[in-house]
Structures are given as C-alpha cells and as structure tokens.
Design an enzyme around this catalytic site. Structure first.
Site, PDB file in Angstrom:
ATOM      1  N   HIS A  13      -6.185  45.728   2.219  1.00 27.00           N
ATOM      2  CA  HIS A  13      -4.486  46.540   1.792  1.00 27.00           C
ATOM      3  C   HIS A  13      -4.709  47.627   0.617  1.00 27.00           C
ATOM      4  CE1 HIS A  13      -3.201  42.330   0.218  1.00 27.00           C
ATOM      5  NE2 HIS A  13      -4.237  41.829  -0.331  1.00 27.00           N
TER       6      HIS A  13
ATOM      7  N   ASP B  90      -5.243  36.036   6.050  1.00 28.51           N
ATOM      8  CA  ASP B  90      -5.664  35.993   5.250  1.00 28.51           C
ATOM      9  C   ASP B  90      -4.033  35.354   4.336  1.00 28.51           C
ATOM     10  OD1 ASP B  90      -7.653  37.549   2.872  1.00 28.51           O
ATOM     11  OD2 ASP B  90      -5.462  37.630   1.800  1.00 28.51           O
TER      12      ASP B  90
ATOM     13  N   HIS C 167      -2.901  37.094   1.767  1.00 26.48           N
ATOM     14  CA  HIS C 167      -1.874  37.141   0.710  1.00 26.48           C
ATOM     15  C   HIS C 167      -1.562  38.547   2.032  1.00 26.48           C
ATOM     16  CE1 HIS C 167      -5.071  36.150  -2.158  1.00 26.48           C
ATOM     17  NE2 HIS C 167      -3.331  36.386  -2.947  1.00 26.48           N
TER      18      HIS C 167
ATOM     19  N   ASP D  80      -8.884  32.199   1.600  1.00 23.68           N
ATOM     20  CA  ASP D  80      -8.256  32.126   1.129  1.00 23.68           C
ATOM     21  C   ASP D  80      -6.958  31.334   0.867  1.00 23.68           C
ATOM     22  OD1 ASP D  80      -7.029  35.146   1.983  1.00 23.68           O
ATOM     23  OD2 ASP D  80      -7.384  36.108   0.180  1.00 23.68           O
TER      24      ASP D  80
END
Length: 314
Positions: free
Chosen positions: A127, A164, A166, A251
């Site tokens: 990120h 991931d 996200h 995740d």
C-alpha cells in the site's frame, strides 16, 4: 541436485511496534517462526538478510517520505496517517531490514544459488505510495525489489503478482506508466483501499500492463483457480517475464478477520504452483515472494507452510 528454496527472515522483524490489538502485530513473526522451523522440509534453507540501505528506498520513494519515517522512528509510537499505520522505535531499521531481505533473496536466486525464495518479513509494503505510508505499510518493499532486479541484475521485464486480500494501490501507482512491469492483482472488491477495479489498466506507456481481477466476497479456491487459468497465466505467459515477484498476502484465507474471502491453504499452494510454472517457462524459475498480509496467526502459519512447500516441490 537442483538448487534449494531459501527462506530469508530474522527475529528482528518482530521489533516494529504496533498498538495492542493491532492486526499487523509482532506475533506475525514471533509466533510463526517456531512453527515453520519445526514443520518445514529440511531441504529448505534458512538464511538471514543482509542490510538494506536508504539508497535502495530512493529508487521508489521520495526523500521527504524516507526522512519522515526515519524521524518518526526516533520517538514513541506515532500514527502516520488518518487510519492505522504506525511507526515507533525500531520501525525504520526493521523496514530497512525488510529491504535487505528481498535483495538478499533476489541475489541468491539470480546467482543460481537458490531456485526460488520467500522473504518472511514485516511490515508489509504494497500500500505504501512513493510519498506516503498507508495501510500498515511504511515502504513498498516489492516495488524496491522490482527496481533492484532491473538495475542490479539486468532483468528488464518484471512480473509482480499480488494475491493479498487488499489491492496493492501503492505498487500499481508506482508502475502504472511503465511497460517493463506487469502488475497483476487478485483482491476482494469492494474493500479497502477502494482501488483496483478492472477498468484500471495502466496509463500512457503502461496502458495494458496493469491487470486487476476483483474477486467478489465469498470467493474461494474454485474462483481463484478459474481466474488463474483464464486470466493470470495467459497474461503472464504473454508478458514473458525475466523475473517474477509475488506480493504474497495470506489475508484472503477463510479464517482471516479482515476480509470475506474463502481461500484455503491448498488454494494458496495451487496459486504458488501456477506462478512457479510461469517462472520456470520464461526465466529459469527465478521467483521471489514477499510476505504482505495475513492476520490470523494459525491460518498464516499454515498458509506459509503450504506456500513454501509448493515452492520447494521438485
């Protein structure tokens, strides 16, 4: 005998502090290492990373951003954004060590000493933008890795696969105008950070070199298998990478508290085998994966075990 898979890590990755109850906790390292040491095949070699440097960070990040993280790490625990990204004592040094871990892994793989490698590190990175921390991430480790492979090992075409939970908005943003990096992301959508729609395909010279595959809540092994067979593998094979990097977040596991996806350990192993096949077809197997998310400790350990065993299979 084939070269081994290597695991690059260090107990010091647990030193980056976060508040009590924060998902990105030191236990992601301190609780996972003993399990992996006792359960992984003995053919996997464990090594400790060499040091990272601020010069490596400058290949991706602005001087102001680097200085801000370094200064924040001199004080107590500091909130760096409007949400959940912290720095404190040891954070800057830990983030530099993370850079050292990925460059160590790359050097070993590029030299042929290792077939492939996994960097077990924290904090995560995908990120982080060029000029700002975000989403638990201080520096974009996989982006630094891509620049390093290009500069130090002469590999022009770099594939970054990000599975991931996200979307890796920072990684996409850093490379979205470049044709030398193909960024492929599978992620739950809609979900934080709100980017990663299929319409986002890169800009300028980089148009067509971003492939976002938003996954609906509830998607699991079958949906990911279809996405790999229909989209990921064809795009990766057409690109013909010189080196493969994986932002390996776990995740998306069905037990993880931050999302609504349903991947199992075998789902992660299947994706690992798929992308490993791409690396073997196009770049002598040169692949380095890097830990991103994964916040349920038991599920993280089992998923890491599955990922590493799939990398190590001969």
């Amino acid at each position: 005998m084939p070269s081994p898979t290597i695991l690059v890590t260090h107990p010091a990755f647990a030193l980056h502090p976060t508040p009590r109850g924060h998902p990105e906790s030191p236990e992601r390292i301190s609780a996972t290492l003993p399990f992996l040491r006792s359960s992984l095949p003995k053919t996997i070699r464990w090594i400790e990373p060499g040091p990272g440097t601020s010069d490596l960070l400058r290949s991706v990040h602005t001087e102001g951003h680097i200085r801000r993280i370094e200064e924040a790490s001199r004080d107590g625990l500091v909130l760096l954004d409007q949400g959940d990204t912290y720095a404190g004592p040891h954070s800057f040094d830990t983030a530099l060590l993370a850079v050292g871990a990925v460059t160590t892994a790359i050097d070993r793989v590029a030299s042929g000493e290792a077939t492939n490698a996994f960097a077990l590190l924290r904090p995560p990175g995908h990120h982080a933008r060029a000029n700002a921390p975000m989403g638990f991430c201080l520096f974009n480790t996989v982006a630094v890795a891509a620049r390093y492979v290009q500069k130090e090992h002469g590999c022009r075409r770099i594939l970054i696969l990000d599975w991931d939970l996200h979307h890796g908005n920072g990684t996409q943003e850093i490379f979205e105008e470049e044709a030398s990096v193909l960024y492929i992301s599978l992620h739950e959508h809609p979900l934080y950070p709100g980017t990663g729609s299929a319409r986002e395909q890169g800009r300028g010279e980089g148009e067509g070199f971003t492939l976002n595959l938003p996954m609906k809540p509830g998607s699991g092994d079958a949906e990911y298998r279809a996405a790999f067979e229909e989209k990921v593998i064809p795009a990766a094979d057409a690109f013909q990478p010189d080196f493969v990097l994986v932002s390996a977040g776990f995740d998306a596991h069905r037990d993880d508290p931050l999302g609504n996806l349903q991947l199992s350990e075998e789902g992660f192993a299947a994706m690992t085998r798929g992308i490993r096949g791409v690396a073997e077809r196009h770049c002598q197997g040169r692949l380095v994966s890097v830990l991103e998310g994964g916040y349920q400790i038991d599920a993280l350990g089992r998923s890491l075990h599955a990922h590493l065993c799939a990398l190590e299979e001969r």
